[in-house]
Design an enzyme around this catalytic site. Structure first.
Site, mmCIF file in Angstrom:
data_model
loop_
_atom_site.group_PDB
_atom_site.id
_atom_site.type_symbol
_atom_site.label_atom_id
_atom_site.label_comp_id
_atom_site.label_asym_id
_atom_site.label_seq_id
_atom_site.Cartn_x
_atom_site.Cartn_y
_atom_site.Cartn_z
ATOM 1 N N GLY A 1 0.848 -1.206 0.000
ATOM 2 C CA GLY A 1 0.000 0.000 0.000
ATOM 3 C C GLY A 1 0.873 1.241 0.000
ATOM 4 N N GLY B 1 -0.134 5.031 -1.218
ATOM 5 C CA GLY B 1 -1.211 5.749 -0.549
ATOM 6 C C GLY B 1 -0.723 6.928 0.287
ATOM 7 N N GLN B 2 -1.664 7.531 1.043
ATOM 8 C CA GLN B 2 -1.336 8.753 1.786
ATOM 9 C C GLN B 2 -0.176 8.531 2.756
ATOM 10 O OE1 GLN B 2 -4.260 10.268 4.566
ATOM 11 N NE2 GLN B 2 -3.265 12.261 4.691
ATOM 12 N N ASP C 1 2.229 -1.987 -4.315
ATOM 13 C CA ASP C 1 0.843 -1.504 -4.324
ATOM 14 C C ASP C 1 0.102 -2.175 -5.461
ATOM 15 O OD1 ASP C 1 -1.548 0.420 -4.508
ATOM 16 O OD2 ASP C 1 -0.394 1.353 -2.908
ATOM 17 N N ARG D 1 -2.001 -0.305 -7.262
ATOM 18 C CA ARG D 1 -1.955 0.714 -8.318
ATOM 19 C C ARG D 1 -0.500 1.035 -8.643
ATOM 20 N NH1 ARG D 1 -3.378 6.523 -5.439
ATOM 21 N NH2 ARG D 1 -3.591 5.735 -3.333
ATOM 22 N N ASP E 1 -0.864 -7.535 -5.179
ATOM 23 C CA ASP E 1 -2.198 -7.530 -4.589
ATOM 24 C C ASP E 1 -2.132 -8.312 -3.282
ATOM 25 O OD1 ASP E 1 -4.816 -7.775 -3.867
ATOM 26 O OD2 ASP E 1 -5.523 -8.583 -5.780
ATOM 27 N N TYR F 1 -15.601 -0.151 8.600
ATOM 28 C CA TYR F 1 -14.170 0.113 8.759
ATOM 29 C C TYR F 1 -13.753 -0.094 10.224
ATOM 30 C CZ TYR F 1 -9.922 3.079 8.789
ATOM 31 O OH TYR F 1 -8.643 3.586 8.929
ATOM 32 N N LYS G 1 -11.268 -2.904 11.799
ATOM 33 C CA LYS G 1 -10.055 -2.538 12.538
ATOM 34 C C LYS G 1 -10.058 -3.203 13.924
ATOM 35 C CE LYS G 1 -7.781 0.092 9.660
ATOM 36 N NZ LYS G 1 -6.525 -0.376 9.064
#
Ligand code: NAD
Ligand code: SER
Length: 321
Positions: free
Chosen positions: A10, A13-14, A36, A38, A54, A144, A148
């Site tokens: 990931g 990402g941010q 990632d 993407r 993935d 979400y 978590k």
């Protein structure tokens, strides 16, 4: 001693972009593999290895871990709160199965450490609203938050049962200017800076007095690295640690921006994200993290605002003090 080789899942990402760069600074560029679903984020290009991956494909993940001699995984791939409410089953599937794949491989390959973030979204409307403690009533109402909270207990289980050294933080809403946020309820606090600089106005999807726990990205990176570097016997929480930075409302962040951009126009038009925000605490008690591994945030809202405005890609050469 074996040299650490880290896989960040990931990484586009941010958090992933900035955490990958921070890890490359510490461990060396070639020792940190970004991955990632993407494409590689442009800010990572040329700074170290990147693989397309993935996390749901356990076999391919396992092959990469073996082939690249991975010793640590930072798992950041997830679906966040606002997007999760639009795709509850997909959010549950990605957030749970991705974690279980990583924990299983960590156990089988005897990885030295795993990092997986949880969120203040584990708390629900029955948790204390102010200075929400580490141990309290936890009844999340978003998919979400449910994922978590379940994930925290899987981490605890793999640690206790199989000795996997997995560590976790309950991040507040994170604010940054490098990589865009990926569909959370707290994203307004990132968008507001971009819109203030670009258009001088912002229409906020939360009401003016919605207080939420927040943290500036440099503090979040430091918290993550300090947790991961702490001696194992200092870590008393194997679910996930409360960590706090600051707490503010849209009106307060607007006022902080108006100190530098007095004409900034802030309007409010709450949408479905208001219900999510209203289910979360306004502030967090992080005394256990402070006691166990010395956590201490550095940024308050005004210091963050000056840094965000000065460094934002939409700044166009202006200097704020
Ligand atoms: P993000 O959405 O910006 O990034 C997630 C990345 O994961 C994306 O680049 C996405 O392409 C990738 N990804 C999605 N599915 C994937 C898959 N199947 N395989 C591989 N990669 C995949 O999210 P973020 O804000 O960087 O959050 C990272 C972690 O931190 C998440 O677990 C999130 O829940 C947690 N967190 C974030 C915040 C926040 O404010 N940003 C707050 C609390 C917790
Ligand atoms: N920033 C995240 C969200 O709003 C909190 O986990 O979903």
């Amino acid at each position: 001693m074996q040299k650490e080789k880290i896989l960040v899942i990931g990484a586009s990402g941010q958090i992933g972009v900035e955490l990958t760069l921070a890890l490359r600074n510490i461990y060396g560029n070639s020792q940190v593999i970004a991955s990632d679903l993407r494409e590689e984020n442009p800010l990572l290009a040329g700074t170290g290895p990147y693989v397309s991956l993935d996390v749901m494909n356990k076999e391919m993940l396992h092959v990469q871990v073996i082939r690249q001699n991975i010793t640590q995984i930072y798992l950041l791939a997830a679906m966040l709160s606002a997007t999760g409410e639009k795709n509850p089953h997909l959010a549950w599937h990605l957030n749970m199965q991705g974690l279980l794949n990583v924990l299983d491989i960590a156990r089988e390959e005897k990885l030295s450490k795993v990092y997986w973030p949880s969120s203040i979204a584990v708390f629900g409307p029955t948790s204390p609203r102010r200075l929400c403690p580490q141990h309290t009533v936890i009844e999340p109402t978003t998919v979400y938050g449910i994922s978590k909270y379940a994930g925290e207990f899987w981490c605890n289980y793999y640690h206790k049962r199989y000795g996997v050294d997995v560590r976790s933080l309950r991040y507040p809403g994170l604010i940054s200017y490098k990589s865009l946020p990926g569909g959370g309820t707290t994203d307004y606090a990132v968008e507001i800076y971009q819109e203030a600089l670009l258009h001088g106005k912002y229409n906020c999807y939360l009401s003016s007095d919605t207080y939420l726990p927040m943290m500036y990205m440099p503090d979040a990176l430091r918290a993550t690295l300090e947790l991961m570097e702490a001696p194992a016997d200092a870590i008393t929480i194997r679910t996930s640690y409360n960590v706090a930075g600051m707490s503010f409302s849209p009106a307060e962040i607007g006022a902080s921006i108006q100190k530098h951009l007095p004409d900034f126009d802030l309007q409010y038009k709450p949408d479905y994200r208001q219900t999510i925000a209203d289910s979360w605490p306004q502030s967090i008690d992080d005394s256990v993290a402070r006691n166990d591994w010395g956590w201490q945030p550095a940024y308050d809202i005004d210091r963050m605002t000056v840094d965000m405005l000065n460094n934002h890609p939409e700044n166009k050469g202006r200097r704020f003090q």
